[in-house]
Scaffold this motif. Structure first.
Motif, mmCIF file in Angstrom:
data_model
loop_
_atom_site.group_PDB
_atom_site.id
_atom_site.type_symbol
_atom_site.label_atom_id
_atom_site.label_comp_id
_atom_site.label_asym_id
_atom_site.label_seq_id
_atom_site.Cartn_x
_atom_site.Cartn_y
_atom_site.Cartn_z
ATOM 1 N N ILE A 171 -11.134 35.805 92.752
ATOM 2 C CA ILE A 171 -12.452 35.325 92.351
ATOM 3 C C ILE A 171 -12.246 34.018 91.608
ATOM 4 N N THR A 172 -12.732 32.948 92.201
ATOM 5 C CA THR A 172 -12.496 31.637 91.602
ATOM 6 C C THR A 172 -13.802 30.878 91.437
ATOM 7 N N GLY A 173 -13.754 29.876 90.619
ATOM 8 C CA GLY A 173 -14.895 29.005 90.401
ATOM 9 C C GLY A 173 -14.435 27.756 89.678
ATOM 10 N N THR A 174 -15.211 26.710 89.771
ATOM 11 C CA THR A 174 -14.832 25.457 89.107
ATOM 12 C C THR A 174 -15.505 25.291 87.754
ATOM 13 N N SER A 175 -16.416 26.202 87.422
ATOM 14 C CA SER A 175 -17.076 26.131 86.116
ATOM 15 C C SER A 175 -17.400 27.541 85.644
#
Length: 189
Positions: free
Chosen positions: A156-160
Motif C-alpha cells: 500500500i503506497t502513496g505519495t502523500s
C-alpha cells in the motif's frame, strides 16, 4: 530479614576484555554466509527465486504473493453484498476497538423511500488511515455484519498522507463483493 549475598564477578583475561575471540567468530559466520551466497548455495535461494546471489528477493519484479501464509492479515477493505448494497450499518464497533484509532466513521441515515429503509443507518463517511493501521484484524473480528475484511495486500503506497487515508468509495472499490448471508438484510431479523 533475608540474608544478602554479595557475588563477585569473574575476572576477564586480556583476550576477553578486547573481545577478539567474539569478533573473530562473528567475522567467520559473515564470511561463511558470503561464500555460500556467491557460490549460489545460500539457504532459501531456490524457493525465493532470487537473483542467484543470496536470498534477496528482487521486489517489485518478484513478490511474496504465492508464499503468503493462509493466516496473513493485510489491508482492511469494505465489501458489498451480491446486489451492491452496503453491508456496514455504522455500528462503529470497528472504530471503537481499533487500537491505533485509524478508523473514523460518520453515520448517516437511509431515506424512508429507499427499498432497504428497514436498516436504520449506513456510513455517510468511512475513513481508514492506512499509515496508522497496524493490520491487527480486530475490526474484522468485531464486525457483526461481516462488512470489513483484511485482504492479502501488503503493498500500500502513496505519495502523500492524504492518499494514505482510504475513504468509503476507495474501500468499497478495493474490497469488492462478498457472497453470503448478511444479517441486516435478513427478513427474519
Amino acid at each position: 530479614m533475608a540474608e544478602v549475598k554479595k557475588l563477585k564477578r569473574p575476572e576477564l583475561d586480556t583476550g576477553e576484555k578486547l573481545y577478539l575471540l567474539a569478533l573473530a567468530k562473528g567475522a567467520m559466520v559473515t564470511l561463511k554466509h558470503a561464500f555460500k551466497s556467491v557460490t549460489g548455495k545460500a539457504r532459501g535461494a531456490d524457493s525465493l527465486n532470487s537473483s542467484g546471489l543470496g536470498i534477496t528477493m528482487q521486489y517489485p519484479e518478484q513478490k511474496w504473493d504465492d508464499q503468503l501464509p493462509e493466516h496473513y492479515r493485510g489491508a482492511p477493505a469494505l465489501v458489498t453484498d451480491e446486489q451492491d448494497r452496503e453491508r456496514c450499518v455504522s455500528c462503529q464497533l470497528c472504530e471503537f476497538i481499533c487500537p491505533p484509532k485509524a478508523i473514523k466513521i460518520t453515520p448517516g441515515e437511509i431515506p424512508q423511500d429507499d427499498p432497504w429503509a428497514k436498516v436504520e443507518k449506513r456510513p455517510k463517511e468511512f475513513d481508514i488511515d492506512m499509515i496508522r493501521c497496524i493490520y491487527c484484524g480486530m475490526c474484522e473480528e468485531v464486525c457483526p455484519e461481516q462488512a470489513i475484511y483484511l485482504r492479502k495486500d501488503y503493498a500500500i503506497t502513496g505519495t502523500s498522507r492524504e492518499e494514505m487515508v482510504h475513504n468509503k468509495q476507495k474501500l468499497y472499490e478495493i474490497g469488492g463483493k462478498r457472497v453470503g448471508l448478511v444479517n441486516k438484510w435478513n427478513e427474519l431479523k
